[in-house]
Design a protein around this motif. Structure first.
Motif, PDB file in Angstrom:
ATOM      1  N   THR A  84      28.613  42.967  43.300  1.00 50.20           N
ATOM      2  CA  THR A  84      28.063  43.403  44.593  1.00 50.20           C
ATOM      3  C   THR A  84      27.308  42.311  45.338  1.00 50.20           C
ATOM      4  OG1 THR A  84      26.010  44.176  43.552  1.00 50.20           O
ATOM      5  CG2 THR A  84      27.813  45.764  43.741  1.00 50.20           C
ATOM      6  N   ASP A  86      28.254  39.528  46.836  1.00 49.21           N
ATOM      7  CA  ASP A  86      28.844  39.124  48.110  1.00 49.21           C
ATOM      8  C   ASP A  86      28.505  40.117  49.209  1.00 49.21           C
ATOM      9  OD1 ASP A  86      29.883  36.903  46.956  1.00 49.21           O
ATOM     10  OD2 ASP A  86      31.979  37.559  46.971  1.00 49.21           O
ATOM     11  N   SER A  87      28.572  41.400  48.865  1.00 42.69           N
ATOM     12  CA  SER A  87      28.229  42.432  49.834  1.00 42.69           C
ATOM     13  C   SER A  87      26.762  42.360  50.227  1.00 42.69           C
ATOM     14  CB  SER A  87      28.547  43.818  49.253  1.00 42.69           C
ATOM     15  OG  SER A  87      28.046  44.845  50.093  1.00 42.69           O
ATOM     16  N   HIS A  92      29.382  44.208  54.323  1.00 41.05           N
ATOM     17  CA  HIS A  92      30.744  44.705  54.093  1.00 41.05           C
ATOM     18  C   HIS A  92      31.123  45.692  55.191  1.00 41.05           C
ATOM     19  CE1 HIS A  92      28.283  47.792  51.866  1.00 41.05           C
ATOM     20  NE2 HIS A  92      29.064  48.584  52.583  1.00 41.05           N
ATOM     21  N   ALA A  96      35.596  48.909  52.363  1.00 36.73           N
ATOM     22  CA  ALA A  96      35.915  47.621  51.730  1.00 36.73           C
ATOM     23  C   ALA A  96      36.071  47.765  50.227  1.00 36.73           C
ATOM     24  CB  ALA A  96      34.845  46.593  52.057  1.00 36.73           C
ATOM     25  N   PHE A  97      35.368  48.719  49.636  1.00 37.03           N
ATOM     26  CA  PHE A  97      35.465  48.978  48.198  1.00 37.03           C
ATOM     27  C   PHE A  97      34.993  50.395  47.948  1.00 37.03           C
ATOM     28  CE2 PHE A  97      31.580  46.645  49.211  1.00 37.03           C
ATOM     29  CZ  PHE A  97      30.599  47.533  48.799  1.00 37.03           C
ATOM     30  N   SER A 127      32.640  32.236  43.026  1.00 41.25           N
ATOM     31  CA  SER A 127      33.226  32.756  44.267  1.00 41.25           C
ATOM     32  C   SER A 127      32.179  32.874  45.365  1.00 41.25           C
ATOM     33  CB  SER A 127      33.885  34.112  44.014  1.00 41.25           C
ATOM     34  OG  SER A 127      32.926  35.046  43.528  1.00 41.25           O
ATOM     35  N   THR A 128      30.981  33.299  45.007  1.00 46.05           N
ATOM     36  CA  THR A 128      29.899  33.413  45.979  1.00 46.05           C
ATOM     37  C   THR A 128      29.414  32.029  46.394  1.00 46.05           C
ATOM     38  OG1 THR A 128      29.232  35.482  44.915  1.00 46.05           O
ATOM     39  CG2 THR A 128      27.657  34.472  46.433  1.00 46.05           C
ATOM     40  N   ARG A 131      31.420  30.858  49.323  1.00 49.40           N
ATOM     41  CA  ARG A 131      30.988  31.493  50.577  1.00 49.40           C
ATOM     42  C   ARG A 131      29.693  30.867  51.085  1.00 49.40           C
ATOM     43  NH1 ARG A 131      32.528  36.885  51.990  1.00 49.40           N
ATOM     44  NH2 ARG A 131      34.293  37.674  50.790  1.00 49.40           N
ATOM     45  N   LYS A 143      32.340  39.113  56.398  1.00 45.46           N
ATOM     46  CA  LYS A 143      31.939  40.274  55.614  1.00 45.46           C
ATOM     47  C   LYS A 143      33.023  40.654  54.618  1.00 45.46           C
ATOM     48  CE  LYS A 143      28.856  42.711  58.828  1.00 45.46           C
ATOM     49  NZ  LYS A 143      28.643  44.000  59.544  1.00 45.46           N
ATOM     50  N   VAL A 144      32.633  41.276  53.526  1.00 41.94           N
ATOM     51  CA  VAL A 144      33.597  41.779  52.555  1.00 41.94           C
ATOM     52  C   VAL A 144      34.441  42.860  53.221  1.00 41.94           C
ATOM     53  CG1 VAL A 144      33.897  42.948  50.338  1.00 41.94           C
ATOM     54  CG2 VAL A 144      32.044  41.288  50.631  1.00 41.94           C
ATOM     55  N   GLY A 145      35.767  42.710  53.142  1.00 41.24           N
ATOM     56  CA  GLY A 145      36.665  43.681  53.746  1.00 41.24           C
ATOM     57  C   GLY A 145      36.956  43.438  55.210  1.00 41.24           C
TER      58      GLY A 145
END
Length: 413
Positions: A84, A86-87, A92, A96-97, A127-128, A131, A143-145
């Motif tokens: 969570t 990234d969100s 998000h 998105a999830f 991964s973060t 970003r 944003k995520v999604g």
């Protein structure tokens, strides 16, 4: 006699504003560096051991920067689950999830025009990190999604107790991100290297406790001060406050002596010398250092007592056969300065050797494995804190992510 180093008016003001106690040259140099970099819109990386007070420095940087009237957000990267984070940072979109019932702004969007403090930045997943690098390079994030690129104007100050050079070498942290974050680096000295600041902080914590809870204040005699000054303080300022709070509660109104500190600072552990400071944590991963801290909290005193008892018994047996001076050993328990009466060859404990690498003598039973000891310690801490993982991680002086891994590894869910 220690001399107080010269400091600028801004540093004096910052110390008063944030209740920072101490005149160590290393501390003053770090404060001067924070005040000097504050007006310039550069990213800053603050490094130092856990418990040294790194959280005060981003506040000082923000207060003396042109962004001081904009928003300041502090984020503990080690406390946010990997799935969570990234969100949390970038927001998000709805759907998105699973569980994303609506769109949400992330911290970077909320802090636009202000400053974000990323604590425990070394815990960010790769991964973060990618970003975050994009935000630092171009001020852009997604944003995520979402597929829409958004812009933000945020100053980033990060902090970590991880050896970043080692993390980069081991592939756990991106090298390009490390150099972006550390445009300016500020190193916070550990408590053991701050000299008489230890005594000043002890007095402050004692006075604060007395004022807050309306109990008689404690004082410290010379033996207590010397013991505190020659102890390593692996938990730094946080550990010192914990010790002083307990003394102020259970010994209110008394003058604290070295004997009264024995339960918190064993005599055998007060052999720290600053010249040897790099022997601690000079090698090994963050996991190894955290494991050392976990185990040493439980077994330090047990190991010292069991080892001393076994060797005293062995020496007494040999002395009874070889020499007629056993009567001197028999009266050790009656003397107030027992440690002085014990020959130096008895006390073989070295504070520079981790308990992980020394056998723990338990004659009554087979010695438990390191994993069993660690599992039991985590289990008891969880029980004391009612299953609250955040409180448990704080008590054990490790990150929540490490605690989650340990709980899963030992089946303590």
């Amino acid at each position: 006699m220690n001399t107080i180093p010269e400091m600028s008016a801004e540093v004096q003001q910052a110390k008063l504003r944030y209740g920072i106690v101490g005149n160590s040259p290393l501390l003053i140099a770090a404060l001067e560096r924070a005040v000097k970099v504050a007006p310039f819109d550069l990213s800053v990386l603050i490094t130092g051991e856990s418990g040294t007070g790194k959280e005060f420095f981003p506040k000082i940087i923000h207060a003396y920067s042109p962004r001081k009237h904009a928003r300041y957000i502090a984020v503990n990267c080690g406390a946010i689950p990997e799935g969570t984070i990234d969100s949390e940072l970038f927001g998000h979109e709805k759907g998105a999830f699973t569980g994303a019932v609506g769109a949400r702004k992330g911290y970077f969007e909320e802090a636009d025009g202000g400053m974000i403090f990323l604590d425990e930045v070394g815990e960010l997943p790769l991964s973060t990190q990618a970003r975050l690098l994009r935000v630092l390079e171009s001020g852009e994030f997604i944003k995520v999604g979402s597929s829409t690129v958004q812009k933000c104007n945020v100053r980033i100050v990060a902090a970590t107790n991880v050896d970043m050079s080692r993390a980069v070498a081991e592939g756990r942290f991106r090298e390009d991100l490390y150099y972006r974050l550390s445009t300016v680096s500020i190193s916070i000295p550990p408590l053991r290297d701050r000299g008489n600041d230890i005594v000043l902080l002890a007095r402050k914590f004692a006075a604060d406790f007395s004022e807050r809870y309306r109990v008689s204040a404690i004082a410290f005699d010379d033996s207590a001060r010397q013991r505190m000054l020659h102890y390593r303080w692996p938990g730094n300022v946080r550990q010192l406050k914990n010790v002083i709070d307990q003394l102020a509660l259970f010994d209110s109104g008394n003058t604290i002596t070295a004997d009264m500190l024995e339960a918190f600072i064993p005599e055998a552990a007060v052999r720290y010398t600053p010249a040897l400071k790099h022997e601690f944590g000079a090698s090994g991963s963050k996991y190894d250092m955290e494991r050392d801290a976990l185990v040493s909290m439980i077994f330090r005193m047990q190991h010292e007592i069991d080892t001393l008892k076994a060797e005293v018994a062995e020496l007494t047996t040999h002395s009874a056969v070889e020499t007629p001076v056993i009567t001197e050993c028999e009266t050790i328990a009656d003397h107030s300065h027992a440690a002085e009466a014990i020959p130096t060859e008895i006390v073989k404990y070295s504070p520079f050797a981790s308990p992980l690498h020394q056998p723990i003598h338990t004659p009554e039973s087979n010695p438990a494995t390191l994993e069993e000891n660690e599992r039991e310690m985590i289990k008891r801490s969880l029980e004391r804190n009612g299953g609250l993982r955040k409180a448990t991680a704080r008590e054990l002086n490790i990150s929540e992510r490490t605690l989650y891994r340990k709980i899963k590894e030992y089946g303590l869910d």
